[in-house]
Design a protein around this motif. Structure first.
Motif, PDB file in Angstrom:
ATOM      1  N   SER A  17     -31.564   1.782  28.979  1.00  0.00           N
ATOM      2  CA  SER A  17     -30.723   1.244  27.825  1.00  0.00           C
ATOM      3  C   SER A  17     -30.019   0.114  28.257  1.00  0.00           C
ATOM      4  O   SER A  17     -29.767  -0.030  29.654  1.00  0.00           O
ATOM      5  N   THR A  65     -23.532  -1.605  29.193  1.00  0.00           N
ATOM      6  CA  THR A  65     -22.289  -1.739  28.457  1.00  0.00           C
ATOM      7  C   THR A  65     -21.177  -2.070  29.600  1.00  0.00           C
ATOM      8  O   THR A  65     -21.240  -1.808  30.748  1.00  0.00           O
ATOM      9  N   PRO A  66     -19.996  -2.462  29.022  1.00  0.00           N
ATOM     10  CA  PRO A  66     -18.970  -2.719  30.139  1.00  0.00           C
ATOM     11  C   PRO A  66     -18.614  -1.417  30.573  1.00  0.00           C
ATOM     12  O   PRO A  66     -18.405  -1.497  31.975  1.00  0.00           O
ATOM     13  N   GLN A  67     -18.329  -0.419  29.854  1.00  0.00           N
ATOM     14  CA  GLN A  67     -18.123   0.770  30.530  1.00  0.00           C
ATOM     15  C   GLN A  67     -19.288   1.322  31.616  1.00  0.00           C
ATOM     16  O   GLN A  67     -18.705   1.898  32.609  1.00  0.00           O
ATOM     17  N   SER A  68     -20.621   1.166  31.289  1.00  0.00           N
ATOM     18  CA  SER A  68     -21.608   1.659  32.319  1.00  0.00           C
ATOM     19  C   SER A  68     -21.441   0.925  33.720  1.00  0.00           C
ATOM     20  O   SER A  68     -21.718   1.332  34.571  1.00  0.00           O
ATOM     21  N   THR A  90     -14.130  -7.473  32.961  1.00  0.00           N
ATOM     22  CA  THR A  90     -15.593  -6.965  32.247  1.00  0.00           C
ATOM     23  C   THR A  90     -15.574  -7.366  30.885  1.00  0.00           C
ATOM     24  O   THR A  90     -14.620  -6.911  30.096  1.00  0.00           O
ATOM     25  N   THR A 108     -18.333  -8.332  27.283  1.00  0.00           N
ATOM     26  CA  THR A 108     -19.710  -8.787  26.730  1.00  0.00           C
ATOM     27  C   THR A 108     -19.727 -10.362  26.355  1.00  0.00           C
ATOM     28  O   THR A 108     -18.644 -10.704  25.613  1.00  0.00           O
ATOM     29  N   VAL A 164     -23.580  -8.192  29.862  1.00  0.00           N
ATOM     30  CA  VAL A 164     -22.301  -7.641  30.362  1.00  0.00           C
ATOM     31  C   VAL A 164     -21.883  -8.478  31.610  1.00  0.00           C
ATOM     32  O   VAL A 164     -22.563  -8.773  32.432  1.00  0.00           O
ATOM     33  N   GLU A 190     -33.686  -4.486  32.808  1.00  0.00           N
ATOM     34  CA  GLU A 190     -32.272  -5.146  33.010  1.00  0.00           C
ATOM     35  C   GLU A 190     -32.633  -6.067  34.076  1.00  0.00           C
ATOM     36  O   GLU A 190     -33.196  -6.046  35.185  1.00  0.00           O
TER      37      GLU A 190
END
Length: 182
Positions: free
Chosen positions: A83, A86-89, A110, A112, A121, A154
């Motif tokens: 997937s 994200t900024p969190q990942s 961090t 997007t 990101v 990615e």
């Protein structure tokens, strides 16, 4: 007369140390010139093309392709991904790895960002380079790390140069030029 000669020499020395155009080493260390030419590259296994400064040395090690010149570096690391990041990942998964690998790691922001190839990101951070093998000198670098995602792939593009170098425009050329290949 000696005072006149001394004043003249001082003026020459001062003129040689300053000036416009960023010619002084302290203000331009790591700056990529505004007139830098760029060429399109297709890093092995990356599934992308992107522009990099012409004449930079390219190497591939362990799936990561790097382009370097003096104090600047562009790294492209492709990988399969289930997937989009994200900024969190990125904070949860990538930052701990960077903390263990980058000397004196200092996290920035961090977010997007949008580029022609899609959303990415962006993680900014600072860290020290490895000591120069000849001089032993360590340079404090600023990093922009973009994690792009497309069709189960990615690609991380990491741009780095000395703290204070003015590379905003060249780094934008690189990240804006990224395109996915079939």
């Amino acid at each position: 007369m000696a005072a006149t000669i001394a004043a003249g020499l001082a003026a020459v020395v001062i003129a040689g140390c300053g000036g416009s155009g960023g010619g002084g080493e302290a203000s331009s260390a790591g700056d990529i010139p505004d007139n830098q030419a760029f060429v399109i590259q297709m890093p092995a296994g990356s599934g992308i093309t992107l522009k990099v400064p012409e004449g930079w040395a390219g190497t591939t090690t362990g799936g990561t392709t790097a382009f370097t010149d003096k104090l600047n570096r562009i790294e492209i690391t492709p990988m399969a991904a289930p997937s989009a990041p994200t900024p969190q990942s990125v904070l949860a998964q990538d930052v701990p790895e960077l903390q263990g690998r980058v000397p004196k790691f200092e996290i920035g922001a961090t977010s997007t960002v949008n580029r022609p190839a899609g959303a990415a990101v962006l993680l900014t951070y600072k860290g020290d380079t490895a000591p120069d093998p000849v001089t032993g000198k360590v340079v404090r670098d600023e990093f922009e790390r973009y994690a792009f995602f497309h069709d189960g792939r990615e690609t991380v593009v990491t741009l780095s140069g000395p703290v204070g170098a003015d590379n905003v425009d060249p780094w934008r050329i690189v990240t804006d030029s990224l395109a996915w290949t079939p």
